[in-house]
Write an enzyme that holds these catalytic residues in place. Sequence first.
Site, PDB file in Angstrom:
ATOM      1  N   HIS A 170      -5.885   2.845   0.957  1.00 27.20           N
ATOM      2  CA  HIS A 170      -4.812   4.026   1.381  1.00 27.20           C
ATOM      3  C   HIS A 170      -5.521   4.904   2.564  1.00 27.20           C
ATOM      4  O   HIS A 170      -4.792   5.017   3.535  1.00 27.20           O
ATOM      5  CB  HIS A 170      -4.394   5.045   0.386  1.00 27.20           C
ATOM      6  CG  HIS A 170      -3.966   4.272  -1.118  1.00 27.20           C
ATOM      7  ND1 HIS A 170      -3.051   3.373  -1.170  1.00 27.20           N
ATOM      8  CD2 HIS A 170      -4.409   4.657  -2.199  1.00 27.20           C
ATOM      9  CE1 HIS A 170      -2.970   3.070  -2.073  1.00 27.20           C
ATOM     10  NE2 HIS A 170      -3.412   3.729  -3.043  1.00 27.20           N
ATOM     11  N   ASP A 190       0.822  -1.238   0.144  1.00 33.84           N
ATOM     12  CA  ASP A 190      -0.033  -0.019  -0.136  1.00 33.84           C
ATOM     13  C   ASP A 190       0.868   1.261   0.013  1.00 33.84           C
ATOM     14  O   ASP A 190       1.552   1.424   1.075  1.00 33.84           O
ATOM     15  CB  ASP A 190      -0.966  -0.096   1.240  1.00 33.84           C
ATOM     16  CG  ASP A 190      -1.780   1.027   1.198  1.00 33.84           C
ATOM     17  OD1 ASP A 190      -1.545   2.354   0.856  1.00 33.84           O
ATOM     18  OD2 ASP A 190      -3.272   0.892   1.259  1.00 33.84           O
ATOM     19  N   HIS A 191       0.901   1.778  -1.175  1.00 27.49           N
ATOM     20  CA  HIS A 191       2.185   2.960  -1.079  1.00 27.49           C
ATOM     21  C   HIS A 191       1.976   4.027  -0.398  1.00 27.49           C
ATOM     22  O   HIS A 191       2.891   4.414   0.081  1.00 27.49           O
ATOM     23  CB  HIS A 191       2.488   3.164  -2.810  1.00 27.49           C
ATOM     24  CG  HIS A 191       1.453   4.160  -3.292  1.00 27.49           C
ATOM     25  ND1 HIS A 191       0.313   4.047  -3.506  1.00 27.49           N
ATOM     26  CD2 HIS A 191       1.436   5.687  -3.372  1.00 27.49           C
ATOM     27  CE1 HIS A 191      -0.551   5.279  -4.164  1.00 27.49           C
ATOM     28  NE2 HIS A 191       0.443   6.359  -3.824  1.00 27.49           N
TER      29      HIS A 191
HETATM   30  C1  BG6 Z   1      -3.212   4.979  -6.634  1.00 30.57           C
HETATM   31  C2  BG6 Z   1      -4.681   5.012  -7.158  1.00 30.57           C
HETATM   32  O1  BG6 Z   1      -3.252   3.777  -5.626  1.00 30.57           O
HETATM   33  O2  BG6 Z   1      -3.062   6.019  -5.809  1.00 30.57           O
HETATM   34  C3  BG6 Z   1      -4.737   6.030  -8.108  1.00 30.57           C
HETATM   35  O3  BG6 Z   1      -5.065   3.739  -7.990  1.00 30.57           O
HETATM   36  C4  BG6 Z   1      -4.465   7.396  -7.370  1.00 30.57           C
HETATM   37  O4  BG6 Z   1      -5.995   6.368  -8.577  1.00 30.57           O
HETATM   38  C5  BG6 Z   1      -2.960   7.308  -6.796  1.00 30.57           C
HETATM   39  O5  BG6 Z   1      -4.171   8.494  -8.290  1.00 30.57           O
HETATM   40  C6  BG6 Z   1      -2.734   8.337  -5.732  1.00 30.57           C
HETATM   41  O6  BG6 Z   1      -1.474   8.216  -5.015  1.00 30.57           O
HETATM   42  P1  BG6 Z   1      -0.565   9.553  -4.609  1.00 30.57           P
HETATM   43  O7  BG6 Z   1       0.605   9.005  -4.044  1.00 30.57           O
HETATM   44  O8  BG6 Z   1      -0.405  10.156  -6.015  1.00 30.57           O
HETATM   45  O9  BG6 Z   1      -1.663  10.322  -3.744  1.00 30.57           O
END
Ligand code: BG6
Length: 497
Positions: A246, A183-184
């Site tokens: 997230h 989960d980044h």
């Molecule tokens: C991803 C989603 O997991 O996270 C995308 O699939 C989204 O739709 C992205 O744009 C957002 O990541 P960050 O790090 O730019 O907030």
Amino acid sequence: NKTENQILVIFGASGDLTARKLVPALFNLYQADQLPDNFVVLGASRSDMTDSAFRNKVVLESTYLKNKLENLEDDRVKDFASKFFYEDLGGSYDTDYGRLRKRVEDLKNKYQTSGNIIYYLSTPPTLYETIAQRLSDAGMGTQNNGWKRLIVEKPFGYSLDTAKQLNRGIQKFFKEDQIYRIDHYLGKETVQNLLITRFANSIFEPLWNRNYIHHVEITNAESVGVEKRGGYYDTSGALRDMFQNHLLQIVSLIVMEPPISDAPEDIRNEKVKALKSLRVMKTDQELFDHTIRAQYTKSVIDGKEVKGYREEEGVDKDSTTETYAAIKFFVDNWRWKDTPFYVRTAKRMPTKATEVVIHFKTPHHQVFQDTGLDSKDNKLVIRIQPDEGILIKFGVKVPGQGFKVERANLDFYYSSLAETHVMEAYERLLLDAMQGDATLYARADEVEAAWEFVDPILKYWEKGKDVRMYGYAAGVWGPENSNELIDGIGEWRNPGP
Ligand code: BG6
């Protein structure tokens, strides 16, 4: 921590993620001397490619590296690229991995990586179980000689049932402590810092409960629309795409009790408990009162026409998939009883920003009349991104006669720690997996607990009838009625000073 020699096998290596996220992350680790002495990347996917075509595609032609380095002929880049190899799977992931195993063996012997392997699954989730099974059939999951780890990308499941099936499916072939669900958001410094804010600072922790906190608000806004991912997004929607993973990860870090130590399982145990204490909405009335969804409609932003969601490529023209989701909920435990949480996420907002706002209660006895302050004036704003930092809002006396009060800010920016290299999310997460640290990865029960909460909302929305489904012009802060949810409390706080 030591990073042992190892092979990283990327399934789905010809896809977008490798070039956009994994290669840049690996390159930064390489530049920072964080990769092990012997490190090999083996790309695997259905297309037919030579090693050098793969190197060109993902390393030498990567937009990221091109933008970052003026001279791509640089020896370091060449040396970095030389660590990349490719093996095609003959047109299908559901096949015999004998040839792949042979290739891995050869690389292992040549680079002395002693059987340490990470399998990174960057394929559609429908293939996770198949790949795990095929690896296991080929004897590639055994840990007799070196460890094996499996990293899986989101989306992890489509519903509670599918997430459970996926967990059981993979767990037939890999043990839970070998599985790393990415989960980044957990790779973001500011998300990790929620733990430090709460548990390493005595000025916050004593206040972190129902006695002092009036409500908690989380906003995740993106200015982009669905970009080129209309096809995927239309089967997903904001709740599955952002909230289930997230945002509930952020929620769990805000809600959790102090872990007994910083060991991965101690932290993850508390997160699971936190997610399990979210009050699952049961009745249609509750679901109606506590959820709002919406879609962006066409509009003009900075003089440019912007498509509405239903006009986007890959999106059904009668689609009811939400690009905006706002949820109100409660947490049924001692700490949070009766404290409302408001969480919203959306595409095509005026700006890109994620922030957590802790709204404190007013002092229980007001000594000063007419201060001009109201219940919303003591706030802690945690800027997850961009302008990463922490803002405290409070009242100060206006110099002069009487007790007139003005609002003041104390503001910390991460950028003031200028000399520190802030790792990108994927950089941090990959390094952790290489070292066997699963703290920042989601455990099976954690993912399922998050789905338990989300599932009834999705089911209710699918019924369609009576559900609040609004439109909002691309580029504004959601539907006009978005404050309905937060009624009686005030309005959403839009990110800003
Ligand atoms: C991803 C989603 O997991 O996270 C995308 O699939 C989204 O739709 C992205 O744009 C957002 O990541 P960050 O790090 O730019 O907030």
